[in-house]
Write a protein that holds these residues in place. Sequence first.
Motif, PDB file in Angstrom:
ATOM      1  N   THR A 122      13.108 -13.108  -9.529  1.00 26.00           N
ATOM      2  CA  THR A 122      12.037 -13.678 -10.345  1.00 26.00           C
ATOM      3  C   THR A 122      10.683 -13.100  -9.946  1.00 26.00           C
ATOM      4  N   ARG A 158       8.086 -14.547 -16.572  1.00 26.09           N
ATOM      5  CA  ARG A 158       8.471 -15.785 -15.875  1.00 26.09           C
ATOM      6  C   ARG A 158       8.219 -16.998 -16.763  1.00 26.09           C
ATOM      7  N   LYS A 159       7.102 -17.016 -17.486  1.00 23.27           N
ATOM      8  CA  LYS A 159       6.771 -18.125 -18.379  1.00 23.27           C
ATOM      9  C   LYS A 159       7.804 -18.239 -19.492  1.00 23.27           C
ATOM     10  N   LYS A 199      11.030 -20.377 -18.881  1.00 27.32           N
ATOM     11  CA  LYS A 199      11.003 -21.834 -18.824  1.00 27.32           C
ATOM     12  C   LYS A 199      11.357 -22.403 -20.185  1.00 27.32           C
ATOM     13  N   ASN A 255      12.298 -25.984 -22.675  1.00 29.03           N
ATOM     14  CA  ASN A 255      11.712 -27.288 -22.971  1.00 29.03           C
ATOM     15  C   ASN A 255      12.316 -28.343 -22.055  1.00 29.03           C
ATOM     16  N   ALA A 256      11.566 -29.431 -21.859  1.00 26.25           N
ATOM     17  CA  ALA A 256      12.052 -30.531 -21.031  1.00 26.25           C
ATOM     18  C   ALA A 256      13.247 -31.184 -21.715  1.00 26.25           C
TER      19      ALA A 256
END
Length: 175
Positions: A37, A45-46, A49, A51-52
């Motif tokens: 990473t 990297r962004k 990610k 969604n929650a």
Amino acid sequence: MKSAIIAGVVALLVSSASATAAFVVTSKNIKNGTIQTIDLSAKARKALKGNAGPAGARGPAGPQGPRGFVGATKIVSATFPVPSNTAGSPQTVSCPAGTGIISGGVISEAQGDTWVDAPSGNGWSGAANNVAGISPGEVTVYALCAEGVAAPSTSSASAGTGAAAATRKAASQPK
């Protein structure tokens, strides 16, 4: 002839440098599992990610906490005279039944210092010197009482307060 050899070496070096600069790394050049990473750009990297996820199930209720006080229900106060040329006696105001002391204070209008300003049982005590006074003074003692607050147990705490107050009183007397 010598200059032709030098020109050839320079041309060879220039062509190998430009060939190196034109080399592009693709996924074919990377062994699986070797990129970390930290090797990725911030933008990459962004993008990794997601969604929650949905909220989990609610956990069990915790134990019942202690009962808090309902609020300040009463301010009890009384004003006591402090005759001139005396060290007034400690005076106490007490909280009414069903309430407990949460704070208190003393206002002294005498020619000297306040030598008692402390909790006392389920109330507040206060006293002031008027040893330099040619006129009578007074001391007002306040107790802030609240429902739901247990009255303090009778222990040596009250006696300790009185002993400390007596020491301060003796120290403040003129010699």
